[in-house]
Structures are given as C-alpha cells and as structure tokens.
Design a protein around this motif. Structure first.
Motif, PDB file in Angstrom:
ATOM      1  N   LYS A   1      63.975  35.652 107.954  1.00 24.91           N
ATOM      2  CA  LYS A   1      64.434  37.038 108.090  1.00 24.91           C
ATOM      3  C   LYS A   1      63.279  37.964 108.453  1.00 24.91           C
ATOM      4  O   LYS A   1      63.435  38.888 109.259  1.00 24.91           O
ATOM      5  CB  LYS A   1      65.097  37.500 106.795  1.00 24.91           C
ATOM      6  CG  LYS A   1      66.427  36.827 106.512  1.00 24.91           C
ATOM      7  CD  LYS A   1      67.023  37.323 105.196  1.00 24.91           C
ATOM      8  CE  LYS A   1      68.371  36.648 104.927  1.00 24.91           C
ATOM      9  NZ  LYS A   1      68.957  37.090 103.631  1.00 24.91           N
ATOM     10  N   ALA A   2      62.111  37.707 107.838  1.00 22.48           N
ATOM     11  CA  ALA A   2      60.938  38.530 108.142  1.00 22.48           C
ATOM     12  C   ALA A   2      60.514  38.371 109.588  1.00 22.48           C
ATOM     13  O   ALA A   2      60.130  39.341 110.252  1.00 22.48           O
ATOM     14  CB  ALA A   2      59.782  38.146 107.215  1.00 22.48           C
TER      15      ALA A   2
ATOM     16  N   GLU B   1      56.897  42.965 106.965  1.00 21.09           N
ATOM     17  CA  GLU B   1      57.478  42.519 105.698  1.00 21.09           C
ATOM     18  C   GLU B   1      56.382  42.104 104.718  1.00 21.09           C
ATOM     19  O   GLU B   1      55.298  41.686 105.128  1.00 21.09           O
ATOM     20  CB  GLU B   1      58.419  41.335 105.955  1.00 21.09           C
ATOM     21  CG  GLU B   1      59.360  41.031 104.817  1.00 21.09           C
ATOM     22  CD  GLU B   1      60.270  42.196 104.455  1.00 21.09           C
ATOM     23  OE1 GLU B   1      59.897  42.938 103.516  1.00 21.09           O
ATOM     24  OE2 GLU B   1      61.308  42.371 105.097  1.00 21.09           O
TER      25      GLU B   1
ATOM     26  N   LEU C   1      56.097  39.593 101.568  1.00 21.55           N
ATOM     27  CA  LEU C   1      56.798  38.519 100.876  1.00 21.55           C
ATOM     28  C   LEU C   1      55.997  38.023  99.686  1.00 21.55           C
ATOM     29  O   LEU C   1      54.766  37.954  99.726  1.00 21.55           O
ATOM     30  CB  LEU C   1      57.054  37.356 101.838  1.00 21.55           C
ATOM     31  CG  LEU C   1      57.868  37.699 103.100  1.00 21.55           C
ATOM     32  CD1 LEU C   1      58.007  36.456 103.977  1.00 21.55           C
ATOM     33  CD2 LEU C   1      59.232  38.263 102.754  1.00 21.55           C
TER      34      LEU C   1
ATOM     35  N   LEU D   1      56.996  31.144  98.458  1.00 24.05           N
ATOM     36  CA  LEU D   1      57.763  31.615  99.603  1.00 24.05           C
ATOM     37  C   LEU D   1      59.008  30.780  99.839  1.00 24.05           C
ATOM     38  O   LEU D   1      58.968  29.553  99.794  1.00 24.05           O
ATOM     39  CB  LEU D   1      56.881  31.569 100.855  1.00 24.05           C
ATOM     40  CG  LEU D   1      57.500  32.059 102.161  1.00 24.05           C
ATOM     41  CD1 LEU D   1      57.800  33.545 102.088  1.00 24.05           C
ATOM     42  CD2 LEU D   1      56.549  31.772 103.316  1.00 24.05           C
ATOM     43  N   GLU D   2      60.126  31.458 100.061  1.00 24.81           N
ATOM     44  CA  GLU D   2      61.356  30.785 100.470  1.00 24.81           C
ATOM     45  C   GLU D   2      61.479  30.915 101.986  1.00 24.81           C
ATOM     46  O   GLU D   2      61.336  32.008 102.536  1.00 24.81           O
ATOM     47  CB  GLU D   2      62.575  31.417  99.783  1.00 24.81           C
ATOM     48  CG  GLU D   2      62.583  31.214  98.271  1.00 24.81           C
ATOM     49  CD  GLU D   2      63.817  31.809  97.625  1.00 24.81           C
ATOM     50  OE1 GLU D   2      64.743  32.205  98.375  1.00 24.81           O
ATOM     51  OE2 GLU D   2      63.861  31.866  96.389  1.00 24.81           O
ATOM     52  N   TYR D   3      61.737  29.822 102.657  1.00 23.59           N
ATOM     53  CA  TYR D   3      61.738  29.813 104.117  1.00 23.59           C
ATOM     54  C   TYR D   3      62.800  30.746 104.711  1.00 23.59           C
ATOM     55  O   TYR D   3      62.637  31.268 105.812  1.00 23.59           O
ATOM     56  CB  TYR D   3      61.909  28.392 104.642  1.00 23.59           C
ATOM     57  CG  TYR D   3      60.654  27.552 104.500  1.00 23.59           C
ATOM     58  CD1 TYR D   3      59.413  28.167 104.296  1.00 23.59           C
ATOM     59  CD2 TYR D   3      60.684  26.170 104.558  1.00 23.59           C
ATOM     60  CE1 TYR D   3      58.253  27.424 104.165  1.00 23.59           C
ATOM     61  CE2 TYR D   3      59.531  25.406 104.435  1.00 23.59           C
ATOM     62  CZ  TYR D   3      58.318  26.050 104.230  1.00 23.59           C
ATOM     63  OH  TYR D   3      57.167  25.310 104.095  1.00 23.59           O
ATOM     64  N   GLU D   4      63.900  30.927 103.965  1.00 22.24           N
ATOM     65  CA  GLU D   4      64.933  31.839 104.456  1.00 22.24           C
ATOM     66  C   GLU D   4      64.396  33.268 104.516  1.00 22.24           C
ATOM     67  O   GLU D   4      64.719  34.035 105.425  1.00 22.24           O
ATOM     68  CB  GLU D   4      66.170  31.780 103.566  1.00 22.24           C
ATOM     69  CG  GLU D   4      67.394  32.495 104.137  1.00 22.24           C
ATOM     70  CD  GLU D   4      67.844  31.932 105.473  1.00 22.24           C
ATOM     71  OE1 GLU D   4      68.348  32.727 106.296  1.00 22.24           O
ATOM     72  OE2 GLU D   4      67.703  30.708 105.690  1.00 22.24           O
ATOM     73  N   GLN D   5      63.549  33.624 103.540  1.00 20.20           N
ATOM     74  CA  GLN D   5      62.910  34.944 103.547  1.00 20.20           C
ATOM     75  C   GLN D   5      61.978  35.084 104.748  1.00 20.20           C
ATOM     76  O   GLN D   5      61.954  36.136 105.406  1.00 20.20           O
ATOM     77  CB  GLN D   5      62.106  35.147 102.248  1.00 20.20           C
ATOM     78  CG  GLN D   5      62.940  35.311 101.001  1.00 20.20           C
ATOM     79  CD  GLN D   5      62.053  35.481  99.784  1.00 20.20           C
ATOM     80  OE1 GLN D   5      61.038  34.780  99.627  1.00 20.20           O
ATOM     81  NE2 GLN D   5      62.410  36.406  98.907  1.00 20.20           N
TER      82      GLN D   5
END
Length: 304
Positions: A113-114, A100, A102, A106-110
């Motif tokens: 998912k990564a 991934e 990013l 950075l968003e922790y939810e991203q």
C-alpha cells in the motif's frame, strides 16, 4: 518500472525485503542496497531512484539525515521503516514529506500500500514536471513569431489590407466576410490569396495574432485570464483556453505561473546582487576607514 533503493543496516532484514517481497508485481525493481545513511546518500546520487525505502536508526548517518541531505535535490519518494522506540523520528519524517512511515515488524501488505502511494506521488510529480517542461519548451522555441503578424512588403495590396485589418480589429468579432465589399472580391478568393502569401488561412492567422497579444498581456502583473481573453477578442472563456493550448501546448494558467515564478526568481537574484554589492561597499568602506584611522594614528605618533 519504478526504481527502488533499499537502505537498511540489518543485512537479514534488507535481504529479506529484497528477495521475499514481490517488487515486480508492484511495478518496481531494486536498483541498489545500502547499509547506512552515508552509503544511501552516495547511491541516491549515482542511481537517482524513484523511491527510497529506508530504516531510521542506522550507524554513521541515520535515515532522517540522509533524507534531509538528498530528498529535495533528487526528488524521490521515501518510505520509512522504524520500530516503536524510534517513533520520535516520525515528526521529522512527516515534515520532510515522506510517502509513508511504517512500523517494524513489517507486513508486506502495508509495504504494498505504501508503494502504491509513493508511485502515485511519483506520477503526480512527473505530471507537473512534464507541464513545466512544456511551458519552458514553448517559451524557448518562441512559438509566438511576431513576424507573421506584420504586413510584409512581399504581400499583395489585398493581403496587406487583410493583415492590417486583423491587427487593428482583433479585439472585435471579425471575419473575412467583412472585407468582401471593400476589396471587391469573394471570400473564397481572399482566403486562398491570404493563405498563399502568409501560409495561414485567415481565421488561423487571426487566432494566432490574438494569442500573441494575449501572451503579452498575461506577462503583466495582476492580469486576469478571463479579462485577457475578452480583450483579445475571445468572448467565450473556454474557447480561449482551447485556442491558447492549441497554439502553445500549455494552458494560460501554466503560462502565468511560469512567468510569475520567473519574475520572482529575477527579483530575488536582483535583491541578492544588491545585498552582495552593499556588503562589499560596507566592507570596502570599513577597510578605507581602518586605513584612514591607521594613517591618522601613525601621523600623530610621528608628530609626537
């Protein structure tokens, strides 16, 4: 737990990632932190992480250079962190096969998912690695013992007849019942005798021999697995697959892939060897030509 290495030159961001994100909840653990790509290379070599989360723009050695140097050799999954003005690195990152890419902030939810994507790819790699290991182990331990299918002098006359019958007719639909009349005894007695002297029941021995023959045919160029199954007495393809895996621990397709890969490797090695030998011959020839030419020039000068 999946081992994660953080590579980020900005200490505040690196520490924030290390301590503010729920790594345990994602089945991960931080095994190391690096402040630049050079440190990252050293830690990848020493820690052998499953996943590397890395910035791109870093001093000494950037993230792309670090991945190019280590990713293929160490087989980890990579997640890249970047800012908009570094997006020109994305193409290079995708070419490397990172899990991934990013964008900061950075968003922790991203990131979560990564990580799921990276873990799935790790599992897939492990699956293929396990399959290859099984193939190699099966071949290395030589589970296809040729001695079990050849008549031995220690066998009784009836057992030698049964083994020979299998060897000569394995391509056909045969059973121990075919030998009741020729050997003038019951199937039960024949099977008991056969198992006592060979160590295998008649049908087990027959299938082992068929798989042994299939192994030899599968090593040939352009072999078709279905045709091999039929040629070795298996009229049902699915049954052949199951029997093959039972005795070898691998699928016929994995066996064929292994031998094709092995054959290509040997051919490549032979090609490289010929190239080296040819290069050496050319070098030696050139050296001989120079020596001869020099001698000729020296001789003419002396003559003159």
């Amino acid at each position: 737990m999946y081992k994660v290495l953080l590579v980020e030159d900005e200490k505040m961001i690196r520490k924030g990632l290390a301590y503010n994100f729920d790594w345990i909840g994602c089945e991960c653990t931080i095994v190391g932190e690096a402040g630049n790509g050079e440190e990252g290379v050293e830690m990848i070599r020493s820690l052998n992480p499953d996943i590397v989360v890395t910035d791109v723009g870093m001093p000494i050695k950037n993230g792309i250079q670090m991945l190019e140097e280590t990713m293929e050799a160490y087989g980890y999954e990579a997640i890249i962190l970047s800012v908009y003005d570094e997006f020109h690195y994305a193409k290079a990152a995708m070419h490397l096969g990172v899990a991934e890419y990013l964008i900061k902030p950075l968003e922790y939810e991203q990131l979560k998912k990564a990580l799921e994507k990276a873990k799935a790819q790790c599992r897939m790699k492990q699956h293929f690695s396990d399959a290859e290991t099984k193939t190699r182990e099966a071949l290395e331990r030589d589970v296809f013992d040729f001695k079990i299918v050849l008549p031995e002098q220690s066998y009784s006359p009836r057992t030698r007849v049964m083994v020979t019958y299998i060897r000569d007719n394995y391509q056909k639909k045969i059973s121990i019942n075919d030998l009741i009349e020729p050997l003038q005894t019951s199937a039960t007695y024949l099977n008991q005798l056969f198992k006592k002297e060979t160590g295998f029941p008649f049908n087990d021995f027959l299938n082992r021999y068929r798989i042994q023959m299939a192994i030899q045919k599968l090593k040939e160029d352009d072999c078709k697995i279905y045709n091999v199954a039929v040629e070795c007495g298996f009229k049902e393809y699915k049954y052949f697959i199951n029997v093959f895996k039972k005795y070898t621990g691998i699928l016929p397709s994995a066996f064929v892939a292994y031998y094709q890969k092995k054959r290509r490797f040997i051919m490549d090695e032979m090609t490289e060897k010929k190239k080296r030998e040819s290069s050496q011959e050319i070098s030696c020839g050139a050296a001989r030509w120079l020596r001869i030419s020099w001698k000729a020039v020296t001789w003419r000068e002396e003559k003159g």
